[in-house]
Design an enzyme around this catalytic site. Structure first.
Site, mmCIF file in Angstrom:
data_model
loop_
_atom_site.group_PDB
_atom_site.id
_atom_site.type_symbol
_atom_site.label_atom_id
_atom_site.label_comp_id
_atom_site.label_asym_id
_atom_site.label_seq_id
_atom_site.Cartn_x
_atom_site.Cartn_y
_atom_site.Cartn_z
ATOM 1 N N GLY A 31 8.261 43.463 22.836
ATOM 2 C CA GLY A 31 9.082 43.719 21.707
ATOM 3 C C GLY A 31 8.545 44.915 20.758
ATOM 4 O O GLY A 31 7.785 45.457 21.222
ATOM 5 N N ALA A 32 9.410 44.914 19.806
ATOM 6 C CA ALA A 32 9.306 46.201 18.688
ATOM 7 C C ALA A 32 9.198 47.361 19.631
ATOM 8 O O ALA A 32 8.233 48.170 19.515
ATOM 9 C CB ALA A 32 7.667 45.957 18.068
ATOM 10 N N LEU A 33 10.483 47.460 20.188
ATOM 11 C CA LEU A 33 10.431 48.496 21.073
ATOM 12 C C LEU A 33 10.705 49.962 20.530
ATOM 13 O O LEU A 33 11.336 49.984 19.468
ATOM 14 C CB LEU A 33 12.063 48.360 21.857
ATOM 15 N N HIS A 34 10.121 50.878 21.192
ATOM 16 C CA HIS A 34 9.970 52.190 20.776
ATOM 17 C C HIS A 34 10.731 53.068 21.825
ATOM 18 O O HIS A 34 10.878 52.760 22.916
ATOM 19 C CB HIS A 34 8.889 52.665 20.175
ATOM 20 N N HIS A 37 8.942 52.163 25.475
ATOM 21 C CA HIS A 37 9.685 51.093 26.293
ATOM 22 C C HIS A 37 10.948 51.640 26.620
ATOM 23 O O HIS A 37 11.275 51.577 27.829
ATOM 24 C CB HIS A 37 9.939 50.235 25.129
ATOM 25 N N GLN A 155 -4.712 48.239 32.148
ATOM 26 C CA GLN A 155 -3.713 47.393 32.489
ATOM 27 C C GLN A 155 -2.911 47.566 33.572
ATOM 28 O O GLN A 155 -2.822 46.774 34.668
ATOM 29 C CB GLN A 155 -2.653 46.872 31.178
#
Ligand code: AMP
Length: 284
Positions: A31-34, A37, A155
């Protein structure tokens, strides 16, 4: 956009799409999409019939409880952004859906040396938690493709390795880093930087861009020395600056030792860790 909070409901919906022969593209997020994303979802839309985004702030991958507590949560804005770009499905589970009673928290994927340096050395347990949640999400969503950012280089390399080892049908697509106009890699954590820190932060990408040019001129040891010298300012604490094989993540001494070479760094500004990387050489 369909919004599902329950695994069973999401699976029923995806099951119907799959029996119709549709392909599924999956973008897991916290989340806290920018725009970073958003770029992954746009890529999923291009490559597959249905885009699925998940938002789940996974507690098991935070080695630092304070970082978990301070992690930005902006669900209403996120839903708005996802709707505007035409995301097909949002999966918004709570922790009990992801980790139901009896969940095997002891599961540890064996990444060997790939996970022991860089982020692995600085965030104990982080990759165990990350692998746990990605494996669970992939088993729930059963996507044809999973879209992950180059931003978190180690990752995505580990997830690619894990999917291969699991014989999963899901293929990983690595998407480029989206940057602010001054070069800073977009990150949900950037909102926690104060004005002075925000200005200083662009030195990280500037150093990496310079390293990309210098790798053609100097030895990798010299490239690394120069980068560390540039990042040596009082406000920064450099966790690491490593130049590695972009597939195996093994440290290399010479530019010709690998087909793809990447420089990865993490710099701390106070409590905020900023990750960035740059491909110095890429095999096509
Ligand atoms: P996060 O929500 O931070 O867990 O990130 C979810 C996905 O977005 C991961 O695959 C990240 O690598 C990717 N991502 C984060 N920042 C960026 C960025 N600046 N550009 C492209 N992808 C990103």
């Amino acid at each position: 956009m369909y919004l599902f909070k329950k695994v069973a409901d999401l699976q029923a919906h995806i099951g119907t799409l799959s029996t119709q022969g549709a392909t599924i593209g999956f973008v897991p997020t916290m989340g806290a999409l920018h725009q970073g994303h958003v770029s992954l979802i746009l890529e999923a839309q291009k490559k597959t019939d249905y885009s699925v985004c998940s938002i789940f702030v996974n507690p098991t991958q935070f080695d630092d409880k304070k970082d978990l507590d301070k992690y930005p949560r902006t669900t209403a804005e996120d839903i708005d952004k996802l709707t505007k770009i035409g995301t097909d499905i949002l999966f918004l589970p709570d922790a009990e859906e992801i980790y139901p009673p009896g969940f095997d928290f002891d599961f540890r994927f064996n990444f060997g040396a790939m996970a022991q340096h860089m982020e692995g050395a600085h965030r104990p347990g982080h990759f165990d938690g990350m692998a746990q949640v990605v494996k669970r999400l992939v088993e729930i969503v059963t996507p044809d493709y999973i879209f992950m950012g180059q931003k978190d280089f180690q990752q995505q390399a580990l997830v690619k390795f894990m999917l291969k080892e699991m014989d999963s049908k899901t293929q990983l697509v690595r998407c480029p880093i989206i940057r602010e106009s001054d070069g800073l890699a977009m990150s949900s954590r950037n909102v926690r930087l104060n004005e002075k820190e925000r200005k200083l932060a662009s030195l990280i990408s500037k150093t990496l861009f310079e390293a990309q040019k210098e790798a053609r001129q100097f030895s990798l040891q010299e490239v690394k020395r120069r980068a560390l010298r540039k990042l040596d300012i009082p406000e920064f604490e450099v966790d690491y600056f490593e130049i590695v094989d972009a597939v195996s993540l093994a440290q290399i001494d010479h530019f010709d030792d690998a087909q793809s070479v990447v420089a990865c760094t993490t710099v701390r500004l106070g409590p905020i860790r900023l990750l960035d990387n740059m491909l110095l050489k890429e095999a096509f």
